[in-house]
Design a protein around this motif. Structure first.
Motif, short mmCIF file in Angstrom:
data_model
loop_
_atom_site.label_atom_id
_atom_site.label_comp_id
_atom_site.label_asym_id
_atom_site.label_seq_id
_atom_site.Cartn_x
_atom_site.Cartn_y
_atom_site.Cartn_z
N LEU A 96 0.83 -1.21 0.00
CA LEU A 96 0.00 0.00 0.00
C LEU A 96 0.86 1.26 0.00
O LEU A 96 0.63 2.18 -0.79
CB LEU A 96 -0.93 0.00 1.21
N VAL A 97 1.89 1.29 0.85
CA VAL A 97 2.77 2.46 0.93
C VAL A 97 3.50 2.68 -0.39
O VAL A 97 3.57 3.80 -0.91
CB VAL A 97 3.75 2.31 2.11
N LEU A 98 4.05 1.61 -0.96
CA LEU A 98 4.76 1.74 -2.23
C LEU A 98 3.83 2.13 -3.37
O LEU A 98 4.21 2.87 -4.28
CB LEU A 98 5.51 0.46 -2.54
N GLY A 99 2.60 1.63 -3.34
CA GLY A 99 1.62 2.04 -4.34
C GLY A 99 1.31 3.52 -4.26
O GLY A 99 1.21 4.21 -5.27
N ILE A 138 3.35 5.78 -3.02
CA ILE A 138 4.57 6.45 -3.48
C ILE A 138 4.61 6.48 -5.01
O ILE A 138 4.99 7.49 -5.61
CB ILE A 138 5.82 5.76 -2.90
N ALA A 139 4.20 5.37 -5.63
CA ALA A 139 4.19 5.31 -7.10
C ALA A 139 3.28 6.36 -7.71
O ALA A 139 3.52 6.82 -8.82
CB ALA A 139 3.78 3.91 -7.56
N TRP A 140 2.22 6.75 -7.00
CA TRP A 140 1.31 7.78 -7.50
C TRP A 140 1.74 9.18 -7.07
O TRP A 140 1.53 10.14 -7.81
CB TRP A 140 -0.10 7.53 -7.01
N ILE A 141 2.31 9.31 -5.89
CA ILE A 141 2.67 10.63 -5.37
C ILE A 141 3.86 11.22 -6.11
O ILE A 141 3.89 12.42 -6.40
CB ILE A 141 2.93 10.56 -3.85
N LEU A 142 4.85 10.40 -6.45
CA LEU A 142 6.04 10.92 -7.12
C LEU A 142 5.74 11.61 -8.45
O LEU A 142 6.25 12.70 -8.70
CB LEU A 142 7.08 9.81 -7.31
N PRO A 143 4.91 11.05 -9.33
CA PRO A 143 4.60 11.78 -10.57
C PRO A 143 3.84 13.08 -10.30
O PRO A 143 4.04 14.07 -11.00
CB PRO A 143 3.74 10.81 -11.38
N ILE A 144 2.99 13.08 -9.29
CA ILE A 144 2.25 14.30 -8.96
C ILE A 144 3.20 15.37 -8.45
O ILE A 144 3.10 16.54 -8.83
CB ILE A 144 1.14 13.98 -7.93
N VAL A 145 4.17 14.97 -7.63
CA VAL A 145 5.19 15.92 -7.16
C VAL A 145 5.99 16.44 -8.35
O VAL A 145 6.32 17.64 -8.42
CB VAL A 145 6.12 15.25 -6.13
N VAL A 155 13.94 14.71 -12.79
CA VAL A 155 12.66 14.28 -13.38
C VAL A 155 12.74 12.81 -13.77
O VAL A 155 11.86 12.01 -13.43
CB VAL A 155 12.28 15.15 -14.59
N LEU A 156 13.79 12.43 -14.46
CA LEU A 156 13.93 11.03 -14.87
C LEU A 156 14.08 10.11 -13.67
O LEU A 156 13.53 9.00 -13.66
CB LEU A 156 15.13 10.88 -15.81
N THR A 157 14.80 10.56 -12.65
CA THR A 157 14.96 9.75 -11.44
C THR A 157 13.62 9.53 -10.75
O THR A 157 13.33 8.42 -10.31
CB THR A 157 15.95 10.44 -10.47
N LEU A 158 12.80 10.57 -10.67
CA LEU A 158 11.48 10.41 -10.04
C LEU A 158 10.57 9.49 -10.84
O LEU A 158 9.80 8.72 -10.28
CB LEU A 158 10.83 11.78 -9.84
N ALA A 180 8.68 1.67 -7.58
CA ALA A 180 7.81 1.50 -6.42
C ALA A 180 6.56 0.70 -6.78
O ALA A 180 6.12 -0.16 -6.01
CB ALA A 180 7.41 2.86 -5.86
N CYS A 181 6.03 0.94 -7.96
CA CYS A 181 4.88 0.16 -8.43
C CYS A 181 5.25 -1.31 -8.60
O CYS A 181 4.51 -2.20 -8.18
CB CYS A 181 4.35 0.74 -9.74
N ALA A 182 6.41 -1.57 -9.20
CA ALA A 182 6.85 -2.96 -9.42
C ALA A 182 7.08 -3.69 -8.10
O ALA A 182 6.67 -4.85 -7.94
CB ALA A 182 8.12 -2.98 -10.25
N ILE A 183 7.71 -3.02 -7.14
CA ILE A 183 7.95 -3.64 -5.84
C ILE A 183 6.63 -3.88 -5.12
O ILE A 183 6.44 -4.92 -4.46
CB ILE A 183 8.92 -2.79 -5.00
#
Length: 104
Positions: A10-13, A15-22, A35-38, A45-48
């Motif tokens: 749940l936390v990693l999921g 994070i997978a959504w929050i990072l692109p929004i940031v 940008v590429l790193t994020l 994070a989605c894969a994990i």
């Protein structure tokens, strides 16, 4: 211990959504490598998160908790698909914005 897999997923999921929004919000303040790193971190994070779900399902199979598997599989399949699709869409939009920024 297995409960931590679901919490971690749940936390990693999230994070997978929050990072692109940031990245959307701070696109002008970030350099090209950030940008590429994020984007890569979001996809990772989605894969994990998906791996954690597979490990959780494997645990239920190992202990032969078939009723739990039958209860959660429909919902889990839907949630995993939503996580993956939304993460991909957010990151593709990020890449398109990033590409547009490079052209200008």
């Amino acid at each position: 211990m297995v409960e931590l897999l679901n919490i971690g997923s749940l936390v990693l999921g999230l994070i997978a959504w929050i990072l692109p929004i940031v990245t959307f919000i701070r696109m002008n303040n970030l350099d090209d490598h950030s940008v590429l790193t994020l984007i890569v971190t979001s996809i990772s994070a989605c894969a994990i998160s998906l791996c954690f779900q597979i490990f959780s399902i494997n645990h239920l199979v190992t202990i032969e908790d078939w009723s739990a598997l039958m209860d959660i599989m429909d919902t889990l399949a839907f949630v995993v698909a939503v996580l993956l699709i939304v993460t991909i869409i957010l990151n593709v939009i990020n890449l398109l914005i990033y590409r547009h920024r490079l052209v200008n």
